[in-house]
Design a protein around this motif. Sequence first.
Motif, PDB file in Angstrom:
ATOM      1  N   ASP A  47      47.967 -67.105  14.355  1.00 37.12           N
ATOM      2  CA  ASP A  47      46.943 -68.042  13.917  1.00 37.12           C
ATOM      3  C   ASP A  47      47.516 -69.117  13.012  1.00 37.12           C
ATOM      4  N   ARG A  50      44.430 -71.113   7.681  1.00 35.54           N
ATOM      5  CA  ARG A  50      43.108 -71.691   7.477  1.00 35.54           C
ATOM      6  C   ARG A  50      43.266 -73.004   6.720  1.00 35.54           C
ATOM      7  N   ARG A  72      41.641 -74.212   4.446  1.00 32.13           N
ATOM      8  CA  ARG A  72      41.485 -74.081   2.998  1.00 32.13           C
ATOM      9  C   ARG A  72      42.742 -73.548   2.329  1.00 32.13           C
ATOM     10  N   ASP A  92      40.373 -64.474   0.265  1.00 28.52           N
ATOM     11  CA  ASP A  92      39.931 -64.438   1.671  1.00 28.52           C
ATOM     12  C   ASP A  92      40.141 -63.057   2.257  1.00 28.52           C
ATOM     13  N   ALA A 146      37.313 -60.868   3.854  1.00 25.52           N
ATOM     14  CA  ALA A 146      37.400 -60.368   5.228  1.00 25.52           C
ATOM     15  C   ALA A 146      37.198 -58.850   5.261  1.00 25.52           C
ATOM     16  N   PHE A 161      36.288 -70.008  12.670  1.00 21.78           N
ATOM     17  CA  PHE A 161      37.633 -69.897  12.127  1.00 21.78           C
ATOM     18  C   PHE A 161      37.695 -70.273  10.652  1.00 21.78           C
ATOM     19  N   GLU A 195      33.989 -68.512   8.791  1.00 19.87           N
ATOM     20  CA  GLU A 195      33.780 -67.080   8.945  1.00 19.87           C
ATOM     21  C   GLU A 195      35.089 -66.321   8.758  1.00 19.87           C
ATOM     22  N   GLY A 196      36.196 -66.989   9.015  1.00 21.04           N
ATOM     23  CA  GLY A 196      37.479 -66.331   8.828  1.00 21.04           C
ATOM     24  C   GLY A 196      37.884 -65.420   9.963  1.00 21.04           C
ATOM     25  N   MET A 197      37.306 -65.622  11.124  1.00 22.64           N
ATOM     26  CA  MET A 197      37.720 -64.811  12.264  1.00 22.64           C
ATOM     27  C   MET A 197      39.081 -65.276  12.754  1.00 22.64           C
ATOM     28  N   THR A 198      39.772 -64.392  13.441  1.00 22.61           N
ATOM     29  CA  THR A 198      41.056 -64.799  14.004  1.00 22.61           C
ATOM     30  C   THR A 198      40.814 -65.542  15.309  1.00 22.61           C
TER      31      THR A 198
END
Lengths: 297, 205
Positions: free
Chosen positions: A3, A6, A8, A208, A212, B159, B162-165
């Motif tokens: 990935d 992010r 942020r 984060d 999560a 992404f 929500e912070g999903m992969t």
Amino acid sequence: MSDPRRLRDDPELSELARSVLRSADGDAPEPSRRAAVARSLGVTGFAAGSLGFASAAWWLAPVVAIVLGVGGAAVMRGDATPIGPVLPPAPVARVAARASAAPAPAPVVAEAPVGVPAPAVADTPVAAEAPAAAPRRPRRVAAALPPTPSPSPPPEPSLSPPPEPSPSAPPEPSPSPSPSLEPPPAPAPAPTPVVDARRLAAEVATLDRARARLAAGDPAGALAALDAHARDFADGVLSAEAEVLRIDALLRRGDTSAALALARRFLARSPGSPLAQRVRSLIKPHAGGHRGTGGTP
Amino acid sequence: MRGGGHRSSDVTANSQAIPVPGREVPELVIGGTRAERARLTAMFNAHYDFVWRSVRRLGVTDEAVDDAAQEVFVVASRRLAAIEEGKEKAFLFGTAVRVASDARRARGRRREQADDALDESTSDGVPADELLDQKRARELLDDIVAHLPDDTRDVFVLFELEGMTMAEIAVCLELKPGTVASRLRRAREMFEAAIARARAGGRGR
């Protein structure tokens, strides 16, 4: 698939963009509204320890308030009437009340509590629901109930015989903070002018992770991440956020008293911070003696 | 462009079936077998917060989020049999997208006025490089998200917020990983452009 980072967490990101992205972090349903939706859907057995809000107390609070004859409407609006010390998570009474903020006190149908001791696993939240289904078959929402307000005779606190010696919450001291906690005037999440971007990114990443884990229903994992945050970013910019996450995680793990203590300190210190509202709504269902600090405008 | 071609098959549920998105609860019949109710319960417990956050972030206003989230589950309860085992979250998100999109459309005109207001509010006095106060930051986020193209919006929300992969998103939206990546890239560009505009004082919109 690896990935990308992010946005942020990108140290190059402007502070404006970061605060915009983070502005959604506190998104969460009000527990009382959530309970109302659950009821209107006929969904029950939202067991303690399952994903989401861990302790059954949030679920019980409106239930008990209603059974005690308190207008359901008030509960739905979220100004849950204090019900004394936090109830131990336990019997899930099946209550049919108006799902929405109704002007009239909702008629109440409370069934024999199903003796399901608190923490059930997320996958089997139905446990509590099965026996209740037999006698009542709640096929439709309470809205369809005849408006015969027959509030059961208030059985007063004896209603909640602690089914297990759960410590739950200690009797609330007065809402005012103990004098030793003199609230410093500074609001907590004040903008910090100079921030090392990389450090901030790392701090954000740690939180984060906690978030999560929480979202994944793993409060212990979240607490571990928060411990890491406390260790590595003792003076972190996001300490207030971390504290709120910790309160959430503790609640979900069932450590109500620890969560409440933390929340009290937080609210005493920064009653006007944007996060204070979040803290209030987190603890509202748990904190019988908290209306003092929970004064919603 | 609504739906961007993704998983619309899953989301054929008709949200029109719910008469009033207001306070009065229509007959929410959770009919069916105990197993179905159990399944709905499990879905609710596992995903309600996610659904709530999603509809909120997809543009439903604060006052309407509870109703919208409820609506998603009403739809789910009616289409339970059509929801594949293991794809509950995907179904719920797809439904959330639809519900949120209906809500956005419903108040489309009001929104444009609100946008104008926002332009003004961001044009004066937002110290662009500092933390915005929470409320204004949120307004800006909502505004930006509302203006993303539909397909990129979903990916962006899942992404970045929500912070999903990426892998989870690919499953949830039934997209190829490459598609997720490219939509995310586009969404980010637009997000950053919007931020740049906001920093420049809301001009040029």
